[in-house]
Design a protein around this motif. Structure first.
Motif, PDB file in Angstrom:
ATOM      1  N   ALA A  84     -10.201 -12.083   1.960  1.00  0.00           N
ATOM      2  CA  ALA A  84     -11.273 -11.347   2.624  1.00  0.00           C
ATOM      3  C   ALA A  84     -10.807 -10.316   3.631  1.00  0.00           C
ATOM      4  O   ALA A  84     -11.465  -9.284   3.824  1.00  0.00           O
ATOM      5  N   GLU A  85      -9.659 -10.554   4.316  1.00  0.00           N
ATOM      6  CA  GLU A  85      -9.301  -9.684   5.427  1.00  0.00           C
ATOM      7  C   GLU A  85      -7.804  -9.575   5.622  1.00  0.00           C
ATOM      8  O   GLU A  85      -7.020 -10.362   5.090  1.00  0.00           O
ATOM      9  N   VAL A  86      -7.427  -8.565   6.401  1.00  0.00           N
ATOM     10  CA  VAL A  86      -6.043  -8.353   6.818  1.00  0.00           C
ATOM     11  C   VAL A  86      -6.017  -8.372   8.338  1.00  0.00           C
ATOM     12  O   VAL A  86      -6.720  -7.592   8.988  1.00  0.00           O
ATOM     13  N   GLU A  87      -5.231  -9.274   8.907  1.00  0.00           N
ATOM     14  CA  GLU A  87      -5.042  -9.335  10.357  1.00  0.00           C
ATOM     15  C   GLU A  87      -3.707  -8.673  10.701  1.00  0.00           C
ATOM     16  O   GLU A  87      -2.762  -8.747   9.922  1.00  0.00           O
ATOM     17  N   TYR A  88      -3.636  -8.082  11.889  1.00  0.00           N
ATOM     18  CA  TYR A  88      -2.376  -7.454  12.278  1.00  0.00           C
ATOM     19  C   TYR A  88      -2.112  -7.639  13.771  1.00  0.00           C
ATOM     20  O   TYR A  88      -3.032  -7.832  14.578  1.00  0.00           O
ATOM     21  N   LEU A  89      -0.823  -7.573  14.112  1.00  0.00           N
ATOM     22  CA  LEU A  89      -0.358  -7.630  15.501  1.00  0.00           C
ATOM     23  C   LEU A  89       0.888  -6.758  15.611  1.00  0.00           C
ATOM     24  O   LEU A  89       1.796  -6.875  14.778  1.00  0.00           O
ATOM     25  N   VAL A  90       0.916  -5.902  16.612  1.00  0.00           N
ATOM     26  CA  VAL A  90       2.066  -5.035  16.862  1.00  0.00           C
ATOM     27  C   VAL A  90       2.392  -5.102  18.349  1.00  0.00           C
ATOM     28  O   VAL A  90       1.507  -4.922  19.197  1.00  0.00           O
TER      29      VAL A  90
ATOM     30  N   LEU B 147       3.366  -0.618  11.864  1.00  0.00           N
ATOM     31  CA  LEU B 147       2.690  -1.154  10.695  1.00  0.00           C
ATOM     32  C   LEU B 147       1.793  -0.059  10.132  1.00  0.00           C
ATOM     33  O   LEU B 147       0.989   0.540  10.862  1.00  0.00           O
ATOM     34  N   LEU B 148       1.926   0.230   8.839  1.00  0.00           N
ATOM     35  CA  LEU B 148       1.141   1.259   8.174  1.00  0.00           C
ATOM     36  C   LEU B 148       0.251   0.609   7.127  1.00  0.00           C
ATOM     37  O   LEU B 148       0.711  -0.204   6.322  1.00  0.00           O
ATOM     38  N   LEU B 149      -1.033   0.971   7.129  1.00  0.00           N
ATOM     39  CA  LEU B 149      -1.986   0.481   6.144  1.00  0.00           C
ATOM     40  C   LEU B 149      -2.393   1.634   5.245  1.00  0.00           C
ATOM     41  O   LEU B 149      -2.792   2.702   5.734  1.00  0.00           O
ATOM     42  N   GLU B 150      -2.323   1.425   3.929  1.00  0.00           N
ATOM     43  CA  GLU B 150      -2.765   2.439   2.974  1.00  0.00           C
ATOM     44  C   GLU B 150      -4.091   2.001   2.374  1.00  0.00           C
ATOM     45  O   GLU B 150      -4.219   0.880   1.867  1.00  0.00           O
ATOM     46  N   SER B 151      -5.076   2.878   2.415  1.00  0.00           N
ATOM     47  CA  SER B 151      -6.395   2.571   1.879  1.00  0.00           C
ATOM     48  C   SER B 151      -6.446   2.885   0.391  1.00  0.00           C
ATOM     49  O   SER B 151      -5.558   3.552  -0.150  1.00  0.00           O
ATOM     50  N   PRO B 152      -7.483   2.437  -0.312  1.00  0.00           N
ATOM     51  CA  PRO B 152      -7.597   2.723  -1.747  1.00  0.00           C
ATOM     52  C   PRO B 152      -7.626   4.210  -2.074  1.00  0.00           C
ATOM     53  O   PRO B 152      -7.242   4.599  -3.185  1.00  0.00           O
ATOM     54  N   ASP B 153      -8.068   5.055  -1.142  1.00  0.00           N
ATOM     55  CA  ASP B 153      -8.088   6.496  -1.411  1.00  0.00           C
ATOM     56  C   ASP B 153      -6.764   7.180  -1.087  1.00  0.00           C
ATOM     57  O   ASP B 153      -6.636   8.403  -1.215  1.00  0.00           O
ATOM     58  N   GLY B 154      -5.760   6.397  -0.668  1.00  0.00           N
ATOM     59  CA  GLY B 154      -4.435   6.938  -0.401  1.00  0.00           C
ATOM     60  C   GLY B 154      -4.181   7.354   1.026  1.00  0.00           C
ATOM     61  O   GLY B 154      -3.051   7.710   1.376  1.00  0.00           O
ATOM     62  N   SER B 155      -5.185   7.320   1.888  1.00  0.00           N
ATOM     63  CA  SER B 155      -4.960   7.664   3.295  1.00  0.00           C
ATOM     64  C   SER B 155      -4.187   6.549   3.984  1.00  0.00           C
ATOM     65  O   SER B 155      -4.285   5.376   3.605  1.00  0.00           O
ATOM     66  N   VAL B 156      -3.391   6.914   4.993  1.00  0.00           N
ATOM     67  CA  VAL B 156      -2.506   5.973   5.680  1.00  0.00           C
ATOM     68  C   VAL B 156      -2.865   5.915   7.158  1.00  0.00           C
ATOM     69  O   VAL B 156      -2.969   6.962   7.819  1.00  0.00           O
TER      70      VAL B 156
ATOM     71  N   ARG C  13      -9.942  -6.715   3.617  1.00  0.00           N
ATOM     72  CA  ARG C  13      -8.871  -6.539   2.640  1.00  0.00           C
ATOM     73  C   ARG C  13      -9.231  -5.458   1.617  1.00  0.00           C
ATOM     74  O   ARG C  13      -8.349  -4.771   1.098  1.00  0.00           O
ATOM     75  N   SER C  14     -10.491  -5.296   1.340  1.00  0.00           N
ATOM     76  CA  SER C  14     -10.917  -4.285   0.372  1.00  0.00           C
ATOM     77  C   SER C  14     -10.593  -2.869   0.821  1.00  0.00           C
ATOM     78  O   SER C  14     -10.565  -1.945   0.002  1.00  0.00           O
TER      79      SER C  14
ATOM     80  N   VAL D  59      12.561  -2.227   6.401  1.00  0.00           N
ATOM     81  CA  VAL D  59      11.296  -1.820   5.776  1.00  0.00           C
ATOM     82  C   VAL D  59      10.801  -2.975   4.919  1.00  0.00           C
ATOM     83  O   VAL D  59      11.529  -3.498   4.084  1.00  0.00           O
ATOM     84  N   VAL D  60       9.551  -3.361   5.135  1.00  0.00           N
ATOM     85  CA  VAL D  60       8.878  -4.340   4.266  1.00  0.00           C
ATOM     86  C   VAL D  60       7.644  -3.676   3.668  1.00  0.00           C
ATOM     87  O   VAL D  60       6.826  -3.098   4.398  1.00  0.00           O
ATOM     88  N   PHE D  61       7.524  -3.722   2.350  1.00  0.00           N
ATOM     89  CA  PHE D  61       6.406  -3.113   1.646  1.00  0.00           C
ATOM     90  C   PHE D  61       5.684  -4.182   0.852  1.00  0.00           C
ATOM     91  O   PHE D  61       6.302  -5.013   0.182  1.00  0.00           O
ATOM     92  N   VAL D  62       4.347  -4.192   0.934  1.00  0.00           N
ATOM     93  CA  VAL D  62       3.510  -5.143   0.200  1.00  0.00           C
ATOM     94  C   VAL D  62       2.362  -4.381  -0.434  1.00  0.00           C
ATOM     95  O   VAL D  62       1.680  -3.601   0.233  1.00  0.00           O
ATOM     96  N   GLU D  63       2.144  -4.612  -1.724  1.00  0.00           N
ATOM     97  CA  GLU D  63       1.057  -3.956  -2.443  1.00  0.00           C
ATOM     98  C   GLU D  63       0.358  -4.986  -3.309  1.00  0.00           C
ATOM     99  O   GLU D  63       0.990  -5.816  -3.943  1.00  0.00           O
ATOM    100  N   TRP D  64      -0.988  -4.933  -3.313  1.00  0.00           N
ATOM    101  CA  TRP D  64      -1.723  -5.841  -4.181  1.00  0.00           C
ATOM    102  C   TRP D  64      -2.686  -5.081  -5.082  1.00  0.00           C
ATOM    103  O   TRP D  64      -2.862  -3.893  -4.951  1.00  0.00           O
TER     104      TRP D  64
END
Length: 262
Positions: A114-120, A126-135, A188-189, A257-262
């Motif tokens: 359902a969700e993505v939690e983050y802490l920096v 930490l970079l988040l990429e959306s479904p439309d490709g924006s970062v 997460r969506s 660098v750690v990369f995760v894609e689902w």
């Protein structure tokens, strides 16, 4: 799910002080990542008999275990407990009140269906990429607002800025620093991939200005995490005397660098 992890020391003279992990529960519905950048102390006494690499490994191991096995805890609670656990491991042998006691920057991300939690905390990214490709970059930028002149003296930095109000914060021995971290939750969506990087890798954007965060993400996605590190190393080698980029305190830095894609 695709994951990729690259971590490379700055050179052969020192061990890699970064830490990185990715944990994927057997359910396949979630996971977590941890990235730490151990803070290299200046020459001299830091009050601890252990190395920064030892500290990064202990703190990183605790963060990995707690973020995955205690999903009822917030990420701030995970960080606080992990700092306490690590401090207990060397409180009897070391002076944890020393301003240069081993410490690290922190990036934590944890996701469910359902969700993505983050802490920096501090200057890893930490970079988040959306479904439309924006970062979207998620940053703790307090260190960038500190006047550069005040960072030229280790003694001045330690006495007035390090883990102090008006300065910047890292994970050392005080669990209350977790309250200073930048945190949040997104659906997460709204995220199709994420990348966590230490500042040895973000130099491509922040020091050498070869592109923006979206450009960096494109390099990692299309060419791989190692390609980004290789690009940074080439830029560092071309400017080895650091005359062009005066903001670089080291010719080469540990890069993760750690990369995760689902």
């Amino acid at each position: 799910m695709r994951t990729e992890l690259v971590s490379e020391p700055g050179g052969p003279a020192r061990p890699n002080e970064d830490f990185a992990s990715v944990g994927l529960p057997a359910s396949g519905q979630g996971g977590a990542l941890v990235v730490l950048d151990g803070v290299t102390p200046p020459e001299g006494d830091d009050g601890c008999v252990h190395s920064v690499a030892w500290f990064s490994a202990r703190l990183g191991g605790a963060l990995t275990e707690l973020s995955l096995s205690h999903r009822d805890l917030t990420l701030r609670e995970v960080l606080s407990r992990s700092i306490s656990r690590t401090a207990e491991a060397h409180a009897e042998t070391c002076d944890l009140s020393h301003p240069r006691t081993p410490q690290a920057t922190v990036v934590l991300a944890r996701w469910s269906a359902a969700e993505v939690e983050y802490l920096v905390l501090s200057d890893s990214a930490l970079l988040l990429e959306s479904p439309d490709g924006s970062v979207t970059p998620l940053l703790d930028d307090r260190l960038s607002h500190v006047p550069r002149a005040t960072l030229t003296s280790a003694a001045l930095t330690d006495s007035t800025l390090r883990n102090q109000e008006g300065g910047f914060f890292t994970a050392a021995a005080d669990p209350s620093v977790a309250s200073r971290a930048v945190t949040g939750t997104v659906p997460r969506s709204s995220v199709r991939a994420l990348a966590a990087l230490t500042d040895g890798a973000t130099r491509w954007v922040e020091k050498f200005q070869e592109g923006d965060w979206a450009g960096l993400f494109t390099v990692v996605r299309k060419e791989g995490a190692q390609a980004l590190v290789d690009r940074v190393r080439a830029l560092e080698a071309a400017d080895a005397e650091r005359r062009v980029r005066l903001g670089r305190s080291k010719t080469h830095d540990d890069a993760t660098v750690v990369f995760v894609e689902w």
